[in-house]
Design a protein around this motif. Sequence first.
Motif, PDB file in Angstrom:
ATOM      1  N   MET A   1       7.860 -15.339   5.204  1.00 49.62           N
ATOM      2  CA  MET A   1       8.853 -15.023   4.200  1.00 49.62           C
ATOM      3  C   MET A   1       8.354 -13.870   3.327  1.00 49.62           C
ATOM      4  SD  MET A   1      10.664 -17.637   1.628  1.00 49.62           S
ATOM      5  CE  MET A   1      10.475 -17.233  -0.076  1.00 49.62           C
ATOM      6  N   ILE A   2       9.235 -12.947   3.020  1.00 47.75           N
ATOM      7  CA  ILE A   2       8.880 -11.795   2.194  1.00 47.75           C
ATOM      8  C   ILE A   2       8.916 -12.192   0.731  1.00 47.75           C
ATOM      9  CG2 ILE A   2       9.573  -9.465   1.505  1.00 47.75           C
ATOM     10  CD1 ILE A   2      10.769  -9.207   4.368  1.00 47.75           C
ATOM     11  N   HIS A   3       7.875 -11.802   0.018  1.00 45.77           N
ATOM     12  CA  HIS A   3       7.735 -12.096  -1.409  1.00 45.77           C
ATOM     13  C   HIS A   3       7.718 -10.762  -2.161  1.00 45.77           C
ATOM     14  CE1 HIS A   3       6.153 -13.775  -5.119  1.00 45.77           C
ATOM     15  NE2 HIS A   3       5.137 -12.957  -5.051  1.00 45.77           N
ATOM     16  N   ILE A   4       8.472 -10.662  -3.245  1.00 47.82           N
ATOM     17  CA  ILE A   4       8.500  -9.458  -4.074  1.00 47.82           C
ATOM     18  C   ILE A   4       7.719  -9.745  -5.346  1.00 47.82           C
ATOM     19  CG2 ILE A   4       9.957  -7.782  -5.278  1.00 47.82           C
ATOM     20  CD1 ILE A   4      10.467  -7.799  -2.262  1.00 47.82           C
ATOM     21  N   ARG A   5       6.815  -8.816  -5.706  1.00 47.33           N
ATOM     22  CA  ARG A   5       6.032  -8.996  -6.935  1.00 47.33           C
ATOM     23  C   ARG A   5       5.767  -7.650  -7.584  1.00 47.33           C
ATOM     24  NH1 ARG A   5       0.998  -7.068  -6.123  1.00 47.33           N
ATOM     25  NH2 ARG A   5      -0.027  -7.370  -4.110  1.00 47.33           N
ATOM     26  N   LYS A   6       5.370  -7.716  -8.836  1.00 48.10           N
ATOM     27  CA  LYS A   6       4.989  -6.516  -9.582  1.00 48.10           C
ATOM     28  C   LYS A   6       3.712  -5.946  -8.976  1.00 48.10           C
ATOM     29  CE  LYS A   6       4.065  -5.102 -14.382  1.00 48.10           C
ATOM     30  NZ  LYS A   6       4.896  -3.912 -14.359  1.00 48.10           N
ATOM     31  N   ALA A   7       3.651  -4.635  -8.844  1.00 53.29           N
ATOM     32  CA  ALA A   7       2.444  -3.985  -8.312  1.00 53.29           C
ATOM     33  C   ALA A   7       1.336  -4.022  -9.357  1.00 53.29           C
ATOM     34  CB  ALA A   7       2.755  -2.537  -7.944  1.00 53.29           C
ATOM     35  N   THR A   8       0.099  -4.034  -8.877  1.00 53.45           N
ATOM     36  CA  THR A   8      -1.072  -3.985  -9.759  1.00 53.45           C
ATOM     37  C   THR A   8      -1.962  -2.820  -9.334  1.00 53.45           C
ATOM     38  OG1 THR A   8      -2.547  -5.359  -8.413  1.00 53.45           O
ATOM     39  CG2 THR A   8      -1.022  -6.519  -9.909  1.00 53.45           C
ATOM     40  N   SER A   9      -2.938  -2.523 -10.163  1.00 55.58           N
ATOM     41  CA  SER A   9      -3.868  -1.441  -9.825  1.00 55.58           C
ATOM     42  C   SER A   9      -4.645  -1.747  -8.548  1.00 55.58           C
ATOM     43  CB  SER A   9      -4.815  -1.169 -11.000  1.00 55.58           C
ATOM     44  OG  SER A   9      -5.541  -2.340 -11.317  1.00 55.58           O
ATOM     45  N   HIS A  10      -4.768  -3.010  -8.189  1.00 58.38           N
ATOM     46  CA  HIS A  10      -5.445  -3.389  -6.945  1.00 58.38           C
ATOM     47  C   HIS A  10      -4.665  -2.937  -5.711  1.00 58.38           C
ATOM     48  CE1 HIS A  10      -8.368  -5.675  -9.191  1.00 58.38           C
ATOM     49  NE2 HIS A  10      -7.408  -6.390  -9.751  1.00 58.38           N
ATOM     50  N   ASP A  11      -3.381  -2.620  -5.892  1.00 61.11           N
ATOM     51  CA  ASP A  11      -2.525  -2.201  -4.783  1.00 61.11           C
ATOM     52  C   ASP A  11      -2.548  -0.693  -4.557  1.00 61.11           C
ATOM     53  OD1 ASP A  11      -1.629  -4.887  -4.617  1.00 61.11           O
ATOM     54  OD2 ASP A  11      -0.041  -4.490  -6.084  1.00 61.11           O
ATOM     55  N   LEU A  12      -3.270   0.048  -5.389  1.00 61.49           N
ATOM     56  CA  LEU A  12      -3.182   1.508  -5.365  1.00 61.49           C
ATOM     57  C   LEU A  12      -3.491   2.137  -4.006  1.00 61.49           C
ATOM     58  CD1 LEU A  12      -4.513   2.683  -8.837  1.00 61.49           C
ATOM     59  CD2 LEU A  12      -2.262   3.108  -7.841  1.00 61.49           C
TER      60      LEU A  12
END
Length: 151
Positions: A1-12
């Motif tokens: 299942m696809i989950h949508i979340r706020k991006a963080t600096s760890h995702d850069l």
Amino acid sequence: MIHIRKATSHDLTILLEFEQGIIAAERPFDPTLKEGEISYYNLEKMISAADVEVIVAVLDEQIIGSGYARIEDAKPYLNHKLYAYLGFMFTHPDHRGKGVNTQIIEALSDWVRLHGISEMRLDVYNDNFSAIRAYEKAGFKKHLINMRISI
């Protein structure tokens, strides 16, 4: 299942790869882009900004899509004071056609509504038919054509 979340600096790291994917996809539509590696966004700044919501779509702990909404002042002659500008819309090629873009737009729409804003806009290249179809599927309508000439 696809989950949508706020991006963080760890995702850069992955977000910077997505940015280059967007640029590569748009180069055939835009002869005005500089040669070589370019950047559209300051993603680190956008992730921490109060007037921008950068989100990611995650499947099995892997980021597969991204997008942002940025609150902008509307022109004084329009019937709304603020609007949200959408950008950085990217779905990994392996996951296109699965509704990822629609889920990202829905999540951004929720964030925009929480800020009392009822207008969203985005830009898309006129010849990018697959992107236009995806945005129309999400409810967007063509509004204005930006034209150019090289002299």
